[in-house]
Design an enzyme around this catalytic site. Structure first.
Site, mmCIF file in Angstrom:
data_model
loop_
_atom_site.group_PDB
_atom_site.id
_atom_site.type_symbol
_atom_site.label_atom_id
_atom_site.label_comp_id
_atom_site.label_asym_id
_atom_site.label_seq_id
_atom_site.Cartn_x
_atom_site.Cartn_y
_atom_site.Cartn_z
ATOM 1 N N SER A 140 58.170 10.471 42.273
ATOM 2 C CA SER A 140 57.608 11.785 42.587
ATOM 3 C C SER A 140 57.370 12.581 41.310
ATOM 4 C CB SER A 140 58.550 12.520 43.554
ATOM 5 O OG SER A 140 57.939 13.683 44.073
ATOM 6 N N ASP A 179 55.407 10.013 49.066
ATOM 7 C CA ASP A 179 56.399 10.249 48.026
ATOM 8 C C ASP A 179 57.414 9.120 47.944
ATOM 9 O OD1 ASP A 179 58.852 11.483 46.704
ATOM 10 O OD2 ASP A 179 57.397 13.113 46.554
#
Length: 401
Positions: A65, A227
């Site tokens: 991320s 993510d």
């Protein structure tokens, strides 16, 4: 040990085998949205500690991320460690929300309606991936900031051994780690997670940073990705697969933090508070659990007599792990800066109970506050925490020098 730990030990995830044992130091940068500014502060302290020493102290880099943004930036600039840290700090201190996502009032309302409608249509009646915010400005920023071709060049020149970036494959329901390194590295396959060798490009980074419901899924080939913190049960294991025996972890939340004090009046949690806990579960819980698992297995390996270490078919060696984590509550810091968010987001967060003062110490704002003031405060906190552990870091990084 439970069954999961047994399987992990058998697959040599949290311990190094003698065939891969090298003096390789890895840095693991987990996700956390705007919270990842804290990692830049720790990197600033590391650059000061590294001083004029030659080379890159972290031949193996892993990110997820927003932590992936920091990892990729450091990999692309591995030939000049201290200079790259300075540029990365400058980037984060100059961030504004409009450089990361579009948050105009009508756009947020339209996206919220499309997101709600997709709940009842299985996504089939929407032509594009849906999310609350449009993060196309982030892609433009990353293309301007990161020279992805430098990653391969640094590997060829010996300034970097490997970079890995994790994303969640929504289509197949597995956690995929994309890694770029020399020919000595091979992919791996474990339960619900796998390592794939590929040159890291902007699309991999956009996939890893697609916070669920906040940013839209990214398409790679035929599949859609989100993510990397989602379903990443063992965030440290990718670097161990790549030969690391010494791992520095910089989570964007306090490691082994104390439970918060409960408010006098406890209300039923709002939608935003529940989403906040889900985000914390994805970004924070897995790395803390993996750190605890690594510490426990290290203790177990150290208890095995040396003459018996080879009885499992591979010689098992403990992994040296150091954690630098925030000494202050980032949710509380975020609550002090909520006013810096765009008006549309402030209204959305307030209406859905998404700020930390709604109870439980959870703040979605802490992931979305890409502002100079908030990010600057986290960078300063990370720098102080890094300098406070200077002696530990010097021993950890340079004891063999």
């Amino acid at each position: 040990m439970d069954g999961d730990n047994k399987a992990t030990l058998a697959n040599s995830d949290p311990v190094a085998s003698s065939s891969n044992y090298r003096s390789n130091t890895a840095m693991v940068l987990p996700g956390g949205g705007a919270r990842a500014a804290y990692q830049v502060g720790v990197l600033k302290a590391l650059a000061e500690i590294h001083g004029k020493r030659p080379g890159n102290p972290f031949p193996i880099l892993a990110g997820t991320s927003a932590g992936g943004i920091n990892a990729v930036s450091m990999a692309a600039g591995a030939h000049h460690f201290t200079g790259t840290v300075e540029k990365l700090e400058m980037l984060w201190r100059q961030l504004n929300t409009d450089k990361i996502y579009r948050a105009d009032f009508f756009g947020v309302i339209r996206n919220a309606i499309r997101l709600a409608y997709s709940l009842f249509s299985a996504g089939s009646s929407t032509s594009d991936p849906v999310a609350l915010l449009d993060n196309s400005p982030l892609k433009e920023l990353l293309n301007q900031h990161v020279v992805f071709d430098n990653i391969g060049r640094n590997i060829l020149n010996g300034d970097l051994d490997a970079l890995c970036l994790t994303a969640m494959n929504y289509t197949q329901g597995v956690s995929e780690t994309f890694f770029q390194g020399g020919p000595q590295y091979a992919g791996w396959q474990r339960w619900r997670r796998q390592g794939l060798a590929t040159p890291i490009q902007i699309q991999h980074l956009m996939a890893s940073t697609a916070i669920p419901t906040i940013f839209p899924p990214a398409k790679l080939g035929r599949d859609y990705y989100g993510d990397g913190a989602l379903r990443q049960l063992t965030p440290i294991s990718p670097v161990i697969h790549l030969g690391a025996n010494r791992v520095l972890v910089i989570p964007a939340n306090g490691h082994k933090r104390q439970y918060p004090k409960l408010p006098q009046e406890i209300k039923s949690p709002g939608f935003g508070q529940i989403i906040g806990h889900l985000l914390n579960s994805a970004f924070i819980d897995s790395i803390e659990t993996d750190i605890e698992r690594l510490e426990r297995i290290n203790e177990l390996v150290n208890m095995i007599p040396e003459e018996n270490l080879g009885m499992m078919g591979k010689e098992l060696l403990p992994i040296d792990c150091l954690v630098i984590s925030p000494s202050e509550d980032i949710d509380r810091i975020a609550d002090e800066h909520v006013s810096e968010l765009p008006r549309s987001l402030k209204m959305f967060l307030r209406r859905t109970g998404s700020t930390g003062n709604s109870g439980g110490g959870v703040s979605i704002a802490s992931y979305l506050l890409f502002t100079p003031e908030y990010c600057g405060k986290l960078i300063d906190l990370g720098y102080r925490d890094g300098i406070a552990q200077r002696s530990e870091l010097e021993t950890f990084l340079y004891r063999d020098a």
